[in-house]
Design an enzyme around this catalytic site. Sequence first.
Site, mmCIF file in Angstrom:
data_model
loop_
_atom_site.group_PDB
_atom_site.id
_atom_site.type_symbol
_atom_site.label_atom_id
_atom_site.label_comp_id
_atom_site.label_asym_id
_atom_site.label_seq_id
_atom_site.Cartn_x
_atom_site.Cartn_y
_atom_site.Cartn_z
ATOM 1 N N ALA A 1 0.827 -1.219 0.000
ATOM 2 C CA ALA A 1 0.000 0.000 0.000
ATOM 3 C C ALA A 1 0.860 1.266 0.000
ATOM 4 C CB ALA A 1 -0.944 0.007 1.198
ATOM 5 N N GLY B 1 -3.490 2.826 -1.301
ATOM 6 C CA GLY B 1 -2.414 3.558 -1.955
ATOM 7 C C GLY B 1 -2.935 4.780 -2.674
ATOM 8 N N THR C 1 -6.975 -4.577 -1.009
ATOM 9 C CA THR C 1 -7.175 -3.231 -0.460
ATOM 10 C C THR C 1 -5.941 -2.339 -0.624
ATOM 11 O OG1 THR C 1 -6.571 -4.061 1.716
ATOM 12 C CG2 THR C 1 -8.916 -3.901 1.237
ATOM 13 N N ASP C 2 -4.808 -2.912 -0.991
ATOM 14 C CA ASP C 2 -3.581 -2.109 -1.054
ATOM 15 C C ASP C 2 -3.628 -1.004 -2.101
ATOM 16 O OD1 ASP C 2 -2.735 -4.538 0.449
ATOM 17 O OD2 ASP C 2 -0.815 -3.477 0.425
ATOM 18 N N SER C 3 -4.204 -1.295 -3.259
ATOM 19 C CA SER C 3 -4.247 -0.246 -4.274
ATOM 20 C C SER C 3 -5.264 0.814 -3.876
ATOM 21 C CB SER C 3 -4.588 -0.819 -5.647
ATOM 22 O OG SER C 3 -5.945 -1.181 -5.711
#
Lengths: 418, 403
Positions: free
Chosen positions: B18, B177, B172-174
């Site tokens: 992220a 981010g 969920t990281d993008s």
Amino acid sequence: MSDCLLAPFRVLDLTDEKGFLCGRVLGDFGADVIKIEPPGGDPGRAVGPFYHDMSHPEKSLYWIAYNCNKRGITLDIRVAEGKDIFKKLVKSADFVIESFKPGQMAKLGLVYENLRQINPGIIMTSITSFGQAGPWKDYKGSDIALWALSSYMYVTGDEDRPPVCPSFPQAFLHAGLEAASASLVALHHRLLTGEGQWVDVSAQDALAIVNLQNQQYWNLARFNPKRAGSSQMLSGVRWSRQKRLWRCRDGFVIFIISSGHMGAPGNKALTEWMAGEGLAPEFMQKINWETFDPQGQELTDEQYRGMMVAISGFFERHTKAELYAGAVQKRIVLYPCNTTEDLMHDAQLQARNFWTDMLHTQLGGTLTYPRPCVAFSEAPCDIRRRAPLIGEHNEEVYVGELGLSKEDLGRLREKRAI
Amino acid sequence: MRKALEDIKIADFTWYVAGPFCTRYLADYGAQIIKVESSKVLDGVRPYPPYKDDIPGVNRGGYFHNYNSNKLGVTLNLRHPKGLEIARKIIMWSDVVAESFSPGIMNSLGLGYDDIKQMKPEIIMISLSSKGQTGPQARLPAVGLHLAALSGFINLTGWPERDPSLLYGAYTDSIAGRYGVAAVMVALAQRQRTGKGQYIDLSQSEAGLQFLIPPLLDYAANGRVLNRDGNRHPAAAPHGAYRCQGEDCWCAIAVFTEEEWMALRRVMGHPSWAGYPRFATLAGRKRNEDELNRLVEQWTANHTAEEVMRLLQEAGVSAGVLEKAEDLHRDPQLAARHHFWTVKHEEIGDSTYDGMGSILSQTPAELNKAAPVLGQDNLQVYTQILGLSEAEFIDLIQQGVFE
């Protein structure tokens, strides 16, 4: 709300449900977002679910979710009078966001070049399925088609069935968020140079990076990852099929058998917890977790399988709440697969005051919302106003801010411009 | 041509995905990033597959590469007192400090926001943690798959009568981010106006929940718990992935309107079943969806996925090939948008990276530096940017400060 971060900036939001989130994010950060709906209401108001299941333009929970922190006016930018008013609004705006099909704004004489002549600093952000140019620019991009074309869908699902995508549409949320981020990058440039620009966002393009490393498998190892249900397929490792989702007594948890600082303390704690209930095999209790490498040679194939069976058996005896509480206490990196109901009771979200109630007089009650995910030390970032009713701020904007008279308003209404 | 963020410098202490996603995005628009790593405790995705030619190695993993291109990479031992001194110098050089450790780690190093704002009051600091800086579960680590489960996505993916399916990678990281990018840009705009810095606490799981607000409101208002439902959509039929010619080849089709249903019938050559009264309305097609899907698949099975997509899209029906990793690299639309960038990596040679998804007319993104091999830019950063003499640099190497 002058203490809000983006308070000096105004956004004209022409999007339908393909672009709602972009304006919502800018609104969360405090910008004055004016949602411009065609007379009669935005088509996105027809997207369910609905409050008390009543299909009605003021009761779409999709609309309500992604249009709070915006004011709302009605305006038909296709008729001459409406277009004139829109151009007046552009003079005092910083951003224009739209999600029409490519070419549509050109037909109206409202492309970036036109807007720039009215306001050289304007940032125009266009959100479409495939972008403004290229061989597929006119193709239709539903959520499922975009998941397919981003390669995410092919790697998701059970092997004996067709691949799947999540059961709540996501593609245009990624596009909307990407649009907000890129628009704010453009704002930085403008604050330094005075120059605006056109931001062309493609949902396919924005989604293609969301699976994070899929294309790299082909790039580096000429390997096409495939769906493997509750496991993940890796290449170049000893156990290429790695189980990650486990059943428990009332649902599912995620647990990855890993090594190093992420895995070692938890693997040890889980083994002790299992041993306490007589469920850890001898060999598992003898593993030196500090040096254990799940891809290494410590375990025979039979032991590896035995470990998986033992862990399964242990999880199946416990609820996801028990397992998560134990995980937090013992520092085992294990997480529950929450439902929307579980989330409303999550202790962490409650402790962070994540939920907030907002009064909806016209619905005759309050709604519980999740708050924005960013907390700034120097300014609020919260839900300040509910989504607008159709034409709710017409008078405020047209009379109060643009200086039109009430008679002008009546005349425009007759011409169906607002 | 000016780059949008060329005046911005970032001290990047983030790891996993992220945080690196966030700083990589800013780097693509010209921000200068010094990514601080440790050779003792590696960035968790450095050793992660896929590897160049399937040969493992800390410099060979594409997962790490994809989110660390366009950055200068240094190694620094933050457990060494002189390492902390150097870290402070990097912070003094920067406009923004980004970090994604478990809550409390930066404070324990003396690099928390309260410490660094003493040194540099106008600094902006962002923490991208799994569940936020506060709360009883804040310190349990997580990777993206855990957070995809925690924030409800895994439960919503798969077949209703079966176990859920994983979402590949770190879903969920993008999301986190990109929210991080927006938050940093907003803080920079504020700093430009007021001269003041600030601290940003971003929770990755709360970021994910922003993508599920309607189902959360549906539960709050109606008590309904949304469940996974394969590929079904309440307002469309046919809607799903349909088998096509070739090995494990599929095309997604989505028919929402009457017009689209008529167009699909036309493209299929008006098979007699498509005229059955039970398929005449959306409600009828929803009621008989299993049968409908089987019949549509009888048609798609005789065509390649590319043909199905082209025929349907030309007739105004949304359809898309289920692209495999390989297919992305020859996708004509992504190519037209210059989605991919190929640059030469120090250890593995030419390699291809994703772009981020937008085209800015005046300040387009650029990818011109591959992800750093471990410690690749130590000499440049420590001597040229921070101004250490060669003698100091060598002395500090010998003391283990740059491990």
